[in-house]
Design a protein around this motif. Structure first.
Motif, PDB file in Angstrom:
ATOM      1  N   LYS A 136       0.857  -1.187   0.000  1.00  0.00           N
ATOM      2  CA  LYS A 136       0.000   0.000   0.000  1.00  0.00           C
ATOM      3  C   LYS A 136       0.887   1.230   0.000  1.00  0.00           C
ATOM      4  CE  LYS A 136      -4.223  -1.495   2.220  1.00  0.00           C
ATOM      5  NZ  LYS A 136      -5.185  -1.201   3.273  1.00  0.00           N
ATOM      6  N   GLY A 137       0.522   2.175  -0.841  1.00  0.00           N
ATOM      7  CA  GLY A 137       1.309   3.388  -0.938  1.00  0.00           C
ATOM      8  C   GLY A 137       0.437   4.622  -0.944  1.00  0.00           C
ATOM      9  N   VAL A 138       1.089   5.753  -0.721  1.00  0.00           N
ATOM     10  CA  VAL A 138       0.422   7.052  -0.730  1.00  0.00           C
ATOM     11  C   VAL A 138       1.041   7.871  -1.855  1.00  0.00           C
ATOM     12  CG1 VAL A 138       0.021   9.168   0.593  1.00  0.00           C
ATOM     13  CG2 VAL A 138       0.002   6.953   1.746  1.00  0.00           C
ATOM     14  N   PHE A 139       0.191   8.388  -2.738  1.00  0.00           N
ATOM     15  CA  PHE A 139       0.649   9.216  -3.847  1.00  0.00           C
ATOM     16  C   PHE A 139       1.021  10.596  -3.307  1.00  0.00           C
ATOM     17  CE2 PHE A 139      -0.283  12.206  -7.336  1.00  0.00           C
ATOM     18  CZ  PHE A 139       0.566  11.693  -8.311  1.00  0.00           C
ATOM     19  N   VAL A 140       2.229  11.066  -3.639  1.00  0.00           N
ATOM     20  CA  VAL A 140       2.704  12.360  -3.146  1.00  0.00           C
ATOM     21  C   VAL A 140       3.056  13.240  -4.337  1.00  0.00           C
ATOM     22  CG1 VAL A 140       4.499  13.538  -1.815  1.00  0.00           C
ATOM     23  CG2 VAL A 140       3.646  11.318  -1.058  1.00  0.00           C
ATOM     24  N   GLU A 141       2.501  14.456  -4.342  1.00  0.00           N
ATOM     25  CA  GLU A 141       2.860  15.462  -5.334  1.00  0.00           C
ATOM     26  C   GLU A 141       3.584  16.570  -4.587  1.00  0.00           C
ATOM     27  OE1 GLU A 141       0.836  18.260  -8.757  1.00  0.00           O
ATOM     28  OE2 GLU A 141      -0.449  17.216  -7.337  1.00  0.00           O
ATOM     29  N   CYS A 142       4.799  16.908  -5.028  1.00  0.00           N
ATOM     30  CA  CYS A 142       5.596  17.902  -4.313  1.00  0.00           C
ATOM     31  C   CYS A 142       6.555  18.610  -5.266  1.00  0.00           C
ATOM     32  CB  CYS A 142       6.376  17.235  -3.182  1.00  0.00           C
ATOM     33  SG  CYS A 142       7.455  15.909  -3.736  1.00  0.00           S
ATOM     34  N   ASP A 143       7.166  19.668  -4.773  1.00  0.00           N
ATOM     35  CA  ASP A 143       8.195  20.374  -5.531  1.00  0.00           C
ATOM     36  C   ASP A 143       9.426  19.482  -5.659  1.00  0.00           C
ATOM     37  OD1 ASP A 143       7.555  23.525  -3.846  1.00  0.00           O
ATOM     38  OD2 ASP A 143       6.620  22.654  -5.615  1.00  0.00           O
TER      39      ASP A 143
END
Length: 74
Positions: free
Chosen positions: A6-13
């Motif tokens: 299970k993973g968490v999608f991360v959007e970042c600089d």
């Protein structure tokens, strides 16, 4: 045999992604997938750990002008 994580999608600089990559380089159990310059998938069990470490690194590297006012060495 394949196994699912299970993973968490991360959007970042890109700068924050660099910090997360640095955190992962120490333990190799944080990043599930490195998608592109601004997107990662992080192991669900490591999200709080990453947040805590990012907060510490950002606090350490943040300029605070109030600290200059309290510096008697001027």
């Amino acid at each position: 045999m394949p196994r699912a994580v299970k993973g968490v999608f991360v959007e970042c600089d890109p700068s924050i992604k660099s910090l997360i990559l640095n955190i992962d380089s120490k333990s190799h159990n944080v990043i599930v997938a490195d998608l592109d310059d601004e997107h990662l998938v992080i192991d669900e069990r490591q999200v709080e750990n990453v947040k805590r470490q990012l907060d510490a690194q950002l606090a350490e590297n943040t300029f605070n002008p109030a600290e200059l006012d309290n510096n008697p060495e001027k």
